[in-house]
Design a protein around this motif. Structure first.
Motif, PDB file in Angstrom:
ATOM      1  N   TYR A 119      -8.412  -3.866  -3.312  1.00 57.80           N
ATOM      2  CA  TYR A 119      -7.695  -3.313  -4.524  1.00 57.80           C
ATOM      3  C   TYR A 119      -8.156  -3.683  -5.843  1.00 57.80           C
ATOM      4  O   TYR A 119      -8.494  -4.946  -6.269  1.00 57.80           O
ATOM      5  CB  TYR A 119      -6.227  -3.937  -4.391  1.00 57.80           C
ATOM      6  CG  TYR A 119      -5.628  -3.828  -3.083  1.00 57.80           C
ATOM      7  CD1 TYR A 119      -4.946  -2.802  -2.567  1.00 57.80           C
ATOM      8  CD2 TYR A 119      -5.353  -5.124  -2.285  1.00 57.80           C
ATOM      9  CE1 TYR A 119      -4.582  -2.724  -1.208  1.00 57.80           C
ATOM     10  CE2 TYR A 119      -4.795  -5.150  -1.015  1.00 57.80           C
ATOM     11  CZ  TYR A 119      -4.207  -3.845  -0.484  1.00 57.80           C
ATOM     12  OH  TYR A 119      -3.545  -3.969   0.678  1.00 57.80           O
ATOM     13  N   THR A 149      -0.742  -3.421   4.978  1.00 52.87           N
ATOM     14  CA  THR A 149      -1.796  -3.107   3.891  1.00 52.87           C
ATOM     15  C   THR A 149      -1.205  -2.084   3.030  1.00 52.87           C
ATOM     16  O   THR A 149      -0.600  -1.030   3.292  1.00 52.87           O
ATOM     17  CB  THR A 149      -3.087  -2.792   4.583  1.00 52.87           C
ATOM     18  OG1 THR A 149      -3.251  -3.477   5.509  1.00 52.87           O
ATOM     19  CG2 THR A 149      -4.100  -2.723   3.671  1.00 52.87           C
ATOM     20  N   ALA A 172      -0.194  -5.547  -4.875  1.00 48.81           N
ATOM     21  CA  ALA A 172      -0.732  -5.303  -3.564  1.00 48.81           C
ATOM     22  C   ALA A 172      -0.835  -6.317  -2.627  1.00 48.81           C
ATOM     23  O   ALA A 172      -0.262  -7.489  -3.332  1.00 48.81           O
ATOM     24  CB  ALA A 172      -2.253  -4.879  -3.827  1.00 48.81           C
ATOM     25  N   HIS A 183      -7.238  -3.525  -9.264  1.00 49.58           N
ATOM     26  CA  HIS A 183      -5.966  -3.338 -10.051  1.00 49.58           C
ATOM     27  C   HIS A 183      -6.030  -2.699 -11.315  1.00 49.58           C
ATOM     28  O   HIS A 183      -5.256  -1.819 -11.760  1.00 49.58           O
ATOM     29  CB  HIS A 183      -5.099  -4.708  -9.986  1.00 49.58           C
ATOM     30  CG  HIS A 183      -4.667  -5.172  -8.812  1.00 49.58           C
ATOM     31  ND1 HIS A 183      -3.306  -5.192  -8.683  1.00 49.58           N
ATOM     32  CD2 HIS A 183      -5.129  -5.945  -7.962  1.00 49.58           C
ATOM     33  CE1 HIS A 183      -3.042  -5.863  -7.452  1.00 49.58           C
ATOM     34  NE2 HIS A 183      -4.116  -6.148  -6.746  1.00 49.58           N
ATOM     35  N   MET A 218      -5.939   5.678  -7.155  1.00 50.13           N
ATOM     36  CA  MET A 218      -4.557   5.555  -6.610  1.00 50.13           C
ATOM     37  C   MET A 218      -3.399   6.241  -7.633  1.00 50.13           C
ATOM     38  O   MET A 218      -2.537   6.600  -7.364  1.00 50.13           O
ATOM     39  CB  MET A 218      -4.161   4.043  -6.380  1.00 50.13           C
ATOM     40  CG  MET A 218      -4.754   3.405  -5.177  1.00 50.13           C
ATOM     41  SD  MET A 218      -4.674   4.437  -3.724  1.00 50.13           S
ATOM     42  CE  MET A 218      -3.107   4.265  -3.266  1.00 50.13           C
ATOM     43  N   ALA A 275      -8.855  -2.845   3.009  1.00 51.54           N
ATOM     44  CA  ALA A 275      -8.681  -2.192   1.720  1.00 51.54           C
ATOM     45  C   ALA A 275      -9.018  -3.314   0.713  1.00 51.54           C
ATOM     46  O   ALA A 275      -8.765  -4.479   0.601  1.00 51.54           O
ATOM     47  CB  ALA A 275      -6.989  -1.963   1.412  1.00 51.54           C
ATOM     48  N   MET A 320      -0.380  -0.701  -1.445  1.00 46.46           N
ATOM     49  CA  MET A 320      -0.379  -0.929  -2.970  1.00 46.46           C
ATOM     50  C   MET A 320       0.754  -0.039  -3.583  1.00 46.46           C
ATOM     51  O   MET A 320       1.019   1.021  -3.077  1.00 46.46           O
ATOM     52  CB  MET A 320      -1.699  -0.549  -3.132  1.00 46.46           C
ATOM     53  CG  MET A 320      -1.896  -0.803  -5.113  1.00 46.46           C
ATOM     54  SD  MET A 320      -3.583  -0.218  -5.325  1.00 46.46           S
ATOM     55  CE  MET A 320      -3.796  -1.036  -7.056  1.00 46.46           C
ATOM     56  N   MET A 375      -8.334   1.878  -4.844  1.00 48.01           N
ATOM     57  CA  MET A 375      -8.161   1.424  -3.362  1.00 48.01           C
ATOM     58  C   MET A 375      -9.477   1.869  -2.676  1.00 48.01           C
ATOM     59  O   MET A 375      -9.523   2.848  -2.250  1.00 48.01           O
ATOM     60  CB  MET A 375      -6.949   1.655  -2.849  1.00 48.01           C
ATOM     61  CG  MET A 375      -6.534   0.938  -1.541  1.00 48.01           C
ATOM     62  SD  MET A 375      -4.589   1.376  -1.149  1.00 48.01           S
ATOM     63  CE  MET A 375      -4.607   0.815   0.527  1.00 48.01           C
TER      64      MET A 375
END
Length: 471
Positions: A421, A265, A273, A423, A454, A419, A267, A428
């Motif tokens: 994501y 898992t 990701a 983007h 992130m 998780a 990114m 996250m």
């Protein structure tokens, strides 16, 4: 289904095998094969067996997301920082590491010494205990498994070591040097994924599916594996900072367990990701699967996507060109191109899917505009029905918030960690299972999520000389 029948017939036949005398080398090979088979039928297979059952939709998760979690610095070393992110029982350890692969491993060992010294031997003992349980009333299989767990993990490494990059062992050597745990034990921990299967779920949604967030890509990775053993007690997000060395590749974050250097898992700063499902119930389009296959170990292939690839096309090429070792479903999201690809992955197959050609095409796994998804497995009518129901119900308004509140708990997926994501915003959302001694619900999908920024995490500065602890 035909594989399930063959497995049951094989188990039944094994019960009646007479005692045999074999040369030492043959014993080792048979022990390794038996252990590999038992590991593959390990804890994850119990969850996968529910694919053809009937589940009751779960209640929503009404716990508010911690959108601005507290960051508490716990420790610094020359090449690392350790934070606790969040509060109370839902806090997550985040380790930042810099330098060479060895330096990064050594920094992890310094920051998480106690956790690694406990987890690595604990998970190995638990693994042996679990697979020995598969050998009840079968003396030959019990002997083979007991003798063969080490051999199976070592043989799997021997079969795959030519496909890994030098950083893999260098990082493990650093962990071993910092913790005093034998490097062979660290390596065996990291080869467990090659011999086990997790029943997980994923989706990538964009365009008209996420219209209320301007069609930006949203991606799910829900890990359903073992919540009885020690895995749930040692979650950690490791952030690998590669900006100092252009040859290192991308800065990226990998959510896993203390001492685990592969990726299941994660990114990257790009952002790419990854999502992953271990396939326990394939159909015949996967082709034959072989225990202890020779090829690119999948957790390092996934890590290399984050570390070295810059686009989803790069990931397409890595996956299709790799010599693959097992049956999986993979997913890669590319925030820059707002694209998500799903992959049918096996030793003989590498098929790339989008929303218009998604497989398997069944009434329980319908195609949904601007969504690629799988629930728990490939040939898995129950969970795919439930996941597709919720994706259709929220189509046009799929968000991280309603994924947490209404999609994950409805399906009951993501027991060990999750998780989500985002983007476009570089968020996250993370939740992990309840550790021993903590309060609240067990499964990650029932617990509080942390929204991790992130961009902030990837921009964390290296520790200054004044910040470094005296260890």
């Amino acid at each position: 289904p035909h594989r399930r029948q063959e497995t049951e017939h094989s188990r039944a036949a094994t019960k009646h095998l007479p005692p045999v005398t074999m040369p030492s080398a043959s014993k080792l090979v048979c022990a390794a094969a038996a252990a590999a088979a038992a590991l593959t039928m390990g804890p994850a297979a119990v969850d996968a067996a529910g694919c053809n059952g009937h589940s009751t939709p779960g209640p929503p998760n009404l716990i508010p997301v911690d959108e601005n979690p507290e960051y508490k610095l716990l420790k610094t070393t020359t090449n690392g920082k350790l934070y606790s992110v969040g509060t109370g029982d839902d806090a997550l350890q985040v380790a930042h590491v810099w330098g060479s692969a060895y330096d990064m491993g050594y920094a992890q060992g310094e920051l998480l010494t106690k956790e690694m010294q406990e987890f690595i031997p604990d998970v190995y003992s638990y693994l042996v205990e679990q697979v020995l349980g598969k050998a009840a009333n079968n003396t030959l299989l019990a002997w083979a498994i007991k003798e063969g767990v080490d051999v199976a993990l070592d043989l799997s490494y021997e079969r795959t070591k030519d496909f890994i990059k030098p950083y893999v062992i260098d990082e493990m050597k650093g962990i071993a040097a910092a913790t005093g745990v034998e490097v062979e034990m660290v390596r065996r921990l990291n080869w467990i994924p090659e011999l086990t299967r997790g029943s997980c779920s994923m989706f990538g949604a964009w365009g008209n599916a996420t219209a209320t967030r301007d069609g930006e890509l949203l991606q799910l990775r829900a890990l359903d594996w073992d919540t009885d053993g020690p895995f749930k007690n040692y979650p950690v997000l490791v952030v690998y900072h590669g900006e100092e060395d252009p040859s290192f590749g991308n800065t990226f974050a990998s959510l896993g367990f203390a001492g685990f250097t592969g990726t299941i898992t994660g990114m990257s700063k790009n952002p790419l990701a990854v999502s992953e499902i271990g396939v326990s119930f394939p159909d015949n389009t996967f082709g034959p699967e072989t225990y202890l296959a020779k090829g690119y170990p999948f957790s390092y292939l996934i890590r290399d996507i984050l570390q070295y690839d810059n686009t989803v096309t790069d990931a397409d090429n890595r996956i299709t060109e790799a010599q693959k070792t097992c049956d999986l479903i993979l997913g890669v999201g590319d925030g820059n191109s707002n694209t998500f690809h799903g992959y049918q992955y096996s030793p003989g197959v590498a098929n790339i899917f989008n929303d218009t050609d998604l497989m398997p095409l069944e009434d329980w796994h319908p195609r949904i505009e601007d969504v690629v998804y799988w629930g728990m497995d490939w040939d898995c009518p129950n969970d795919n029905t439930m996941l597709s129901h919720q994706l259709n119900a929220f189509h046009g308004n799929i968000t991280a918030e309603n994924t947490i509140r209404d999609i994950l708990p409805y399906v009951g997926t993501g027991n060990l960690h999750i998780a989500i994501y985002d983007h476009s915003n570089m968020f996250m959302h993370v939740a992990t299972a309840r550790s021993d001694g903590e309060g609240g619900e067990l499964n990650a999908y029932q617990r509080q999520f942390l929204r991790l920024n992130m961009t902030q995490i990837f921009d964390e500065p290296r520790p200054s000389i004044d910040e470094v602890d005296t260890l």
